[in-house]
Scaffold this active site. Structure first.
Site, short mmCIF file in Angstrom:
data_model
loop_
_atom_site.label_atom_id
_atom_site.label_comp_id
_atom_site.label_asym_id
_atom_site.label_seq_id
_atom_site.Cartn_x
_atom_site.Cartn_y
_atom_site.Cartn_z
N ARG A 1 0.78 -1.36 0.14
CA ARG A 1 0.04 0.04 -0.14
C ARG A 1 0.77 1.39 0.13
O ARG A 1 0.56 2.31 0.75
CB ARG A 1 -0.99 0.01 1.21
CG ARG A 1 -2.17 -1.02 1.14
CD ARG A 1 -3.15 -0.48 0.07
NE ARG A 1 -4.38 -1.39 0.26
CZ ARG A 1 -5.36 -1.14 0.93
NH1 ARG A 1 -5.49 -0.27 1.82
NH2 ARG A 1 -6.32 -2.12 0.90
N ARG B 1 -3.74 7.03 0.52
CA ARG B 1 -4.30 8.10 0.94
C ARG B 1 -3.35 8.88 2.06
O ARG B 1 -3.63 9.92 2.55
CB ARG B 1 -5.43 7.92 1.70
CG ARG B 1 -6.88 7.54 0.87
CD ARG B 1 -7.96 7.00 1.55
NE ARG B 1 -7.48 5.77 2.04
CZ ARG B 1 -8.61 4.71 2.61
NH1 ARG B 1 -9.55 5.29 2.68
NH2 ARG B 1 -7.96 3.74 2.96
N ARG C 1 -7.91 11.56 -5.73
CA ARG C 1 -9.11 10.88 -5.09
C ARG C 1 -10.17 11.83 -4.82
O ARG C 1 -11.22 11.26 -4.68
CB ARG C 1 -8.51 10.56 -3.73
CG ARG C 1 -9.50 9.49 -2.98
CD ARG C 1 -9.85 8.13 -3.93
NE ARG C 1 -10.65 7.60 -2.93
CZ ARG C 1 -12.04 7.71 -2.69
NH1 ARG C 1 -12.57 8.49 -3.45
NH2 ARG C 1 -12.67 6.87 -1.85
N ASP D 1 -6.60 -3.24 -7.63
CA ASP D 1 -7.20 -3.75 -6.28
C ASP D 1 -7.40 -5.23 -6.36
O ASP D 1 -7.64 -5.81 -7.45
CB ASP D 1 -8.36 -3.17 -5.85
CG ASP D 1 -8.85 -3.49 -4.32
OD1 ASP D 1 -8.11 -2.79 -3.65
OD2 ASP D 1 -9.55 -4.42 -4.15
N TYR E 1 -14.26 -12.50 0.58
CA TYR E 1 -15.15 -11.30 0.45
C TYR E 1 -16.44 -11.65 -0.56
O TYR E 1 -17.48 -11.19 -0.21
CB TYR E 1 -14.28 -10.50 -0.64
CG TYR E 1 -13.27 -9.47 0.18
CD1 TYR E 1 -13.89 -8.66 1.07
CD2 TYR E 1 -11.97 -9.67 0.09
CE1 TYR E 1 -13.06 -7.47 1.68
CE2 TYR E 1 -10.95 -8.99 0.92
CZ TYR E 1 -11.69 -7.86 1.60
OH TYR E 1 -10.66 -7.22 2.36
O1 CP3 Z 1 0.01 -1.81 -2.49
C1 CP3 Z 1 -0.15 -0.79 -3.21
O2 CP3 Z 1 0.15 0.55 -3.32
C2 CP3 Z 1 -0.85 -1.19 -4.60
C3 CP3 Z 1 -2.48 -1.00 -4.56
C4 CP3 Z 1 -3.19 -2.02 -3.58
C5 CP3 Z 1 -4.42 -1.40 -3.07
N1 CP3 Z 1 -5.18 -2.45 -2.67
C6 CP3 Z 1 -5.05 -0.03 -3.48
C7 CP3 Z 1 -6.29 0.37 -2.51
C8 CP3 Z 1 -2.95 -3.01 -3.33
C9 CP3 Z 1 -2.10 -4.02 -3.52
C10 CP3 Z 1 -4.27 -3.34 -2.59
C11 CP3 Z 1 -4.48 -4.93 -2.08
C12 CP3 Z 1 -5.78 -5.25 -1.39
N2 CP3 Z 1 -7.08 -4.60 -1.62
C13 CP3 Z 1 -5.84 -6.09 -0.42
C14 CP3 Z 1 -4.73 -7.13 -0.24
C15 CP3 Z 1 -3.79 -6.33 0.95
C16 CP3 Z 1 -4.34 -6.09 2.29
O3 CP3 Z 1 -4.46 -4.99 2.73
O4 CP3 Z 1 -4.56 -7.27 3.01
C17 CP3 Z 1 -7.11 -6.11 0.16
C18 CP3 Z 1 -7.72 -7.18 1.26
C19 CP3 Z 1 -7.92 -5.33 -0.72
C20 CP3 Z 1 -9.48 -4.95 -0.43
C21 CP3 Z 1 -9.60 -3.50 -0.18
N3 CP3 Z 1 -9.44 -2.47 -1.02
C22 CP3 Z 1 -10.10 -3.04 0.89
C23 CP3 Z 1 -10.43 -3.88 2.22
C24 CP3 Z 1 -10.29 -1.63 0.72
C25 CP3 Z 1 -10.95 -0.59 1.82
C26 CP3 Z 1 -9.89 -0.25 2.95
C27 CP3 Z 1 -9.36 0.93 2.59
O5 CP3 Z 1 -8.16 1.10 2.89
O6 CP3 Z 1 -9.73 1.90 2.19
C28 CP3 Z 1 -9.76 -1.46 -0.44
C29 CP3 Z 1 -9.50 -0.01 -1.27
C30 CP3 Z 1 -8.23 0.64 -1.44
N4 CP3 Z 1 -7.32 -0.47 -2.24
C31 CP3 Z 1 -7.56 1.48 -1.33
C32 CP3 Z 1 -6.21 1.73 -1.89
C33 CP3 Z 1 -5.12 2.80 -2.08
C34 CP3 Z 1 -8.27 2.88 -0.76
C35 CP3 Z 1 -9.01 3.50 -1.61
C36 CP3 Z 1 -9.28 4.84 -1.36
O7 CP3 Z 1 -8.80 5.86 -1.55
O8 CP3 Z 1 -10.50 5.33 -0.73
#
Ligand code: CP3
Length: 343
Positions: free
Chosen positions: A21, A25, A34, A70, A147
């Protein structure tokens, strides 16, 4: 390049570091985009996704980029609609909980149906080719199944476990389907320019070893078997699974992501000396002042012991409230302290 060398257990001049990640944000330049676009819109626009992938690389001396996307993106073309609730968490519109539901789910052609991710990979690769390696990724079958069965976030995985115990045939059928999609998606990403791929198994830590071995391991091993040997190391991150690394190591990956709940030395011992390891600083260490960060980076590096095959990372993703200056401090400390250790 340091990161790819470490993935292959070759010696490096300093320990490579990237952060799960690393785009997100906590960066004001991310929030500026965003504010105008939804998260899904950002993923679907290759120019925007490329820009956001590069944002952390402009600020910090990171040793790898990870494509902005994602793990949930393949679900939509599979016929499993979802959206992100205003509070942030994903919501699956019609959760999959029966044999009939699984029949309605279809395999996809990731090259065409997730073409926007492939385009982002090509754009990013063009920008950083020869300088910084690019990582592609996918959700591992169990994490995706969690999920789609739960319908979103859960505390106890009751629906997942109900299906697994009541109707294991249907559960395994869903896992097979997800494994097929996952393997195809990762291979398509390698074709489009990914130089390493990571499988995120974020939620396996809620399973005991019996069900991990019976219902998860064969499917992850299938994905790894399909994807290995295509020129990109396969990283498997099984979050919360530090109590069953003996089983985890049987998936056959090149690199294992380790969470922060176990010492890296002990994890490496259990995974085997012939594989690379990635990890494993507690992500919330980044809340701390530089001195606290330095202390804990030193501890992780000490446990890695300067052996070839360590990729520094957090034990899980960066959270939004982190100060970017602390991220810079961390990345620089990893390089400084690890290069010093080799002099
Ligand atoms: O790592 C990186 O920088 C690459 C981008 C990336 C995202 N999600 C961007 C994202 C990666 C590798 C992921 C993987 C991901 N997504 C996982 C596995 C990693 C982990 O955390 O265990 C999972 C479970 C998800 C599912 C997911 N996506 C959730 C649960 C959420 C909401 C929670 C949150 O943090 O907002 C997301 C959204 C998400 N994916 C965001 C980002 C940058 C936030 C979106 C926003 O800007 O509101």
């Amino acid at each position: 390049m340091r990161f790819l060398d470490a993935c292959a257990c070759r010696p490096v001049d300093a320990t490579p570091v990237w952060l799960m990640r690393q785009a997100g944000r906590y960066l004001p330049e991310y929030r500026a985009i965003r504010d105008k676009l939804s998260f899904i819109e950002m993923c679907k626009r290759p120019d925007v996704a490329c820009e956001v992938t590069l944002q952390p690389l402009r600020r910090f001396e990171l040793d790898a980029a990870i494509v902005f996307a994602d793990i949930l993106l393949p679900l939509e073309p599979m016929g499993i609609g979802f959206h992100f609730a205003p509070e942030g968490g994903p919501v699956i519109e019609r959760p999959i909980r029966s044999g009939r539901d699984v029949k309605g789910v279809r395999a996809i052609d990731p090259r065409t149906e997730l073409d926007y991710v492939m385009q982002t990979l090509r754009l990013v690769r063009r920008e950083i080719d020869g300088k910084t390696p690019l990582i592609g990724f996918a959700g591992a079958p169990y994490t995706l199944a969690s999920y789609v069965i739960e319908g979103g976030h859960t505390r106890d995985y009751a629906h997942v476990k109900t299906l697994m115990f009541d109707d294991p045939t249907t559960f395994d059928r869903l896992m097979e389907l997800l494994a097929e999609v996952c393997a195809g998606y990762l291979l398509a990403q390698i074709e489009a320019g990914a130089q390493a791929v990571q499988l995120f198994d974020s939620w396996v830590g809620w399973l005991g070893p019996y069900d991990y071995e019976r219902h998860v391991l064969p499917h992850v091993r299938y994905v790894v078997d399909q994807v290995r040997g295509h020129g990109a190391p396969v990283i498997y991150f099984a979050n919360g699974a530090s109590g069953m690394l003996d089983l985890v190591s049987r998936v056959g990956a090149d690199v294992y992501g380790v969470d922060w709940r176990i010492g890296l030395d002990r994890a490496w011992e259990q995974l085997g000396a012939d594989v690379a390891v990635q990890g494993n600083l507690d992500p919330l260490t980044l809340l701390g002042p530089p001195a606290a960060i330095e202390e804990r980076v030193t501890d992780v590096l000490r446990r890695a012991g300067g052996r070839p095959g360590h990729v520094f990372n957090l034990g899980h993703g960066l959270v939004p409230q982190i100060d970017p200056d602390n991220v810079r401090y961390l990345v620089d400390a990893v390089h400084r302290l690890s290069a010093g250790a080799r002099d």
